[in-house]
Design an enzyme around this catalytic site. Structure first.
Site, PDB file in Angstrom:
ATOM      1  N   ASP A  96     -12.546 -40.840 -51.561  1.00  0.00           N
ATOM      2  CA  ASP A  96     -11.952 -39.767 -52.342  1.00  0.00           C
ATOM      3  C   ASP A  96     -12.600 -38.466 -51.889  1.00  0.00           C
ATOM      4  OD1 ASP A  96     -10.719 -38.364 -54.535  1.00  0.00           O
ATOM      5  OD2 ASP A  96     -10.723 -40.251 -55.633  1.00  0.00           O
ATOM      6  N   ASP A 198      -8.165 -35.140 -53.392  1.00  0.00           N
ATOM      7  CA  ASP A 198      -7.995 -34.760 -54.796  1.00  0.00           C
ATOM      8  C   ASP A 198      -7.220 -33.440 -54.914  1.00  0.00           C
ATOM      9  OD1 ASP A 198      -8.959 -35.473 -57.544  1.00  0.00           O
ATOM     10  OD2 ASP A 198      -9.844 -33.472 -57.438  1.00  0.00           O
ATOM     11  N   HIS A 322      -6.441 -43.746 -62.474  1.00  0.00           N
ATOM     12  CA  HIS A 322      -7.503 -43.515 -63.451  1.00  0.00           C
ATOM     13  C   HIS A 322      -7.232 -42.307 -64.349  1.00  0.00           C
ATOM     14  CE1 HIS A 322      -8.124 -40.798 -60.191  1.00  0.00           C
ATOM     15  NE2 HIS A 322      -8.999 -40.106 -60.907  1.00  0.00           N
ATOM     16  N   ASP A 323      -6.086 -41.665 -64.179  1.00  0.00           N
ATOM     17  CA  ASP A 323      -5.744 -40.501 -65.000  1.00  0.00           C
ATOM     18  C   ASP A 323      -4.606 -40.769 -65.974  1.00  0.00           C
ATOM     19  OD1 ASP A 323      -7.613 -38.826 -63.680  1.00  0.00           O
ATOM     20  OD2 ASP A 323      -6.185 -38.457 -62.060  1.00  0.00           O
TER      21      ASP A 323
HETATM   22  C1  GLC Z   1      -7.734 -35.326 -60.050  1.00  0.00           C
HETATM   23  C2  GLC Z   1      -8.469 -36.578 -60.414  1.00  0.00           C
HETATM   24  C3  GLC Z   1      -8.954 -36.461 -61.823  1.00  0.00           C
HETATM   25  C4  GLC Z   1      -9.892 -35.284 -61.898  1.00  0.00           C
HETATM   26  C5  GLC Z   1      -9.218 -34.012 -61.409  1.00  0.00           C
HETATM   27  C6  GLC Z   1     -10.197 -32.930 -61.165  1.00  0.00           C
HETATM   28  O1  GLC Z   1      -6.568 -35.176 -60.788  1.00  0.00           O
HETATM   29  O2  GLC Z   1      -7.654 -37.702 -60.209  1.00  0.00           O
HETATM   30  O3  GLC Z   1      -9.577 -37.635 -62.269  1.00  0.00           O
HETATM   31  O4  GLC Z   1     -10.328 -35.113 -63.222  1.00  0.00           O
HETATM   32  O5  GLC Z   1      -8.571 -34.230 -60.170  1.00  0.00           O
HETATM   33  O6  GLC Z   1     -10.982 -33.222 -60.034  1.00  0.00           O
END
Ligand code: GLC
Length: 526
Positions: A96, A198, A322-323
């Site tokens: 990531d 990301d 995970h979101d």
């Molecule tokens: C992305 C990630 C999330 C994170 C956000 C800020 O959307 O998947 O989990 O909180 O970016 O980095």
């Protein structure tokens, strides 16, 4: 074809996969220990959510050192071992990459914030307040409140699209770009097979920092962030130049992949492949997560997506991460089987989220155990419920850890876990394994064309065809039996795989009956 086209990607949330050092949080050694499970599942690549040094304000999405491993997860040596073991099993490892923002404790930001004259001032986005006081413009943080944080010492504001602990880097600064390219090379040299980037659509912002316009579709009760359209703060045309550079760095190494996290309507994903397919290999397509779970809605979504792909662009599909709330909680446990069949038979690369293969559901989190900063800022928005520990067996703490896990285990972990699922020929896990194996065995599923066949009522049917091999996928999105589904192009065939017991090998001819919540994959007689 490339591995990232024919393969299946599996997202691991490292905190919750497997703990080996008894601190209740998963680690790299744990992931390495569980690789045989993933190889048996049949996936081709794992993507790890961030494992780099971080104060964990946003659980690793706030990085304070891009070229290390957080001690919570292990060491660089543990990373090397994980990569070596994964590669030995034929599994790729995707990292990531979080280039939009750093932690506010990253040395770059610490230096940037010292004064207006700091050599790294321009590495971040600093602006004067509005002439009449207050923040420079109306931009909002996705996690609640203004996206601008006032710094009294220098009397300026810095921009953070997410938490105030996550200041945005200034990607217009060539020094920032060069530094981040070096970060990529560091991991690519170490054997990483690519990156999931990301919030890639956030990287560039309007040069003039104009106010975002109000969202006419905003409804009371929606998160405040939705009250404006992020017209000037995201999805800027210049972002594609930045992505082209990220791709060029990726291409300095052979056979690596660049995946972009993008929450935009499918029509807008096309641009993220790059004007000459020199952008992201796979701009993540989250549209199935956002579309109502109905045959007609999904059919028209597939059509829109397929229709908007640039020539030569490779599609991809995602059902969970995970979101977002867990798949099995969104569609229900019965439809989770239909969803698995859909994800693994559509044209394009599927990405699975850990635990969805055993039907993990949203775990209720008591207020005092909420960890996610978004959930703490905006009650109800918390993402902890989809990030709970993987249940491996019926032992204490479900085999995840010898200690109390950082987030609660699902209440049914003792009965619903990978061990019990593996032993059950009718489990969702067994269905996933069979679907992945079939996908690998049948070229029509990996690289055949997609052709819609029928959509009526709760049923969606489509064909995947390659070199004389034609497979029909028929899915019942409803909880009632679907009688007499007419299949104009399938006159005779044989059921290769059924999501419910007892239909494999059945001969079909012209008409079909689907049981409630059932999906079939049928090989057309040649
Ligand atoms: C992305 C990630 C999330 C994170 C956000 C800020 O959307 O998947 O989990 O909180 O970016 O980095």
């Amino acid at each position: 074809m490339h591995w990232w086209q024919t393969g299946v990607i599996y997202q691991v949330y490292p905190r919750s996969f497997q703990d080996t050092n008894g601190d209740g949080v998963g680690d790299l050694a744990g992931i390495a220990a569980r690789l045989p499970y993933l190889a048996e599942l049949g996936v081709d690549a794992i993507w790890l959510s961030p494992v780099f040094p971080s104060p964990m304000a946003d659980f690793g999405y706030d990085i304070s050192d891009y070229t290390g491993i957080d001690p919570l997860f292990g060491t660089l040596a543990d990373f090397d071992t994980l990569v070596a073991r994964a590669h030995a099993l034929g599994l790729k490892v995707i990292l990531d990459f979080v280039p939009n923002h750093t932690s506010n404790r990253h040395p770059w930001f610490v230096e940037s914030r010292v004064s207006r004259q700091s050599a790294r001032r321009d590495w971040y986005i600093w602006r004067n307040g509005a002439p009449d006081g207050g923040p420079p413009n109306n931009w909002l943080s996705e996690f609640g409140g203004s996206a601008w944080e006032y710094d009294a010492a220098s009397d300026q504001y810095y921009y953070h699209a997410f938490l105030r602990e996550q200041p945005d880097l200034n990607w217009r600064n060539p020094a920032v770009r060069a530094a981040m390219h070096e970060v990529m090379r560091f991991w690519l040299r170490r054997g990483a097979d690519g990156f999931r980037v990301d919030v890639i659509w956030h990287l560039m912002k309007d040069e003039a920092f104009r106010d975002n316009p109000p969202n006419p579709d905003y409804r009371d009760g929606d998160p405040a962030y939705k009250s404006l359209l992020p017209f000037y703060s995201t999805d800027q045309r210049q972002v594609h130049d930045v992505i082209r550079e990220l791709r060029a760095v990726t291409d300095e190494f052979s056979d690596r992949v660049l995946i972009g996290e993008i929450y935009l309507p499918v029509e807008k994903l096309a641009a993220y492949y790059g004007a000459n397919l020199d952008g992201a290999h796979l701009p993540f397509n989250f549209s199935l997560i956002e579309t109502p779970w109905r045959a007609d809605a999904v059919a028209s979504l597939i059509e829109r997506y397929e229709g908007s792909l640039p020539a030569g662009a490779w599609p991809n599909w995602v059902l969970g991460n995970h979101d977002r709330p867990r798949l099995a909680s969104r569609v229900g446990p019965e439809q989770a089987r239909v969803a698995a069949m859909l994800l693994l038979t559509l044209r394009g690369t599927p990405t699975l989220y850990y635990g969805d293969e055993i039907g993990m559901t949203q775990v209720p989190i008591r207020p005092e155990r909420v960890c996610d900063p978004w959930g703490l800022n905006v009650p109800g928005q918390g993402r902890d419920g989809c990030r709970t520990p993987m249940p491996w067996n019926a032992s204490r703490h479900a085999g995840f850890s010898s200690a109390e896990p950082w987030l609660p285990l699902a209440a049914d972990s003792a009965v619903s876990n990978t061990e019990s699922a593996a032993a059950d020929p009718d489990s969702l896990l067994t269905l996933y394994r069979r679907l992945i194996a079939l996908r690998r065995a049948r070229p029509a599923l990996t690289h055949g064309t997609y052709r819609p066949v029928a959509q009526s009522g709760t049923v969606l049917a489509f064909e995947r065809v390659v070199d004389g091999e034609a497979l029909l996928v028929a899915l019942n999105f409803g909880a009632e039996k679907a009688n007499n589904v007419v299949l104009p192009n399938i006159y005779r065939g044989t059921v290769l795989l059924s999501s419910s017991p007892g239909r494999d090998g059945e001969a079909t001819a012209g008409h079909l009956t689907l049981r409630a919540d059932e999906g079939l994959i049928i090989l057309r007689d040649s």
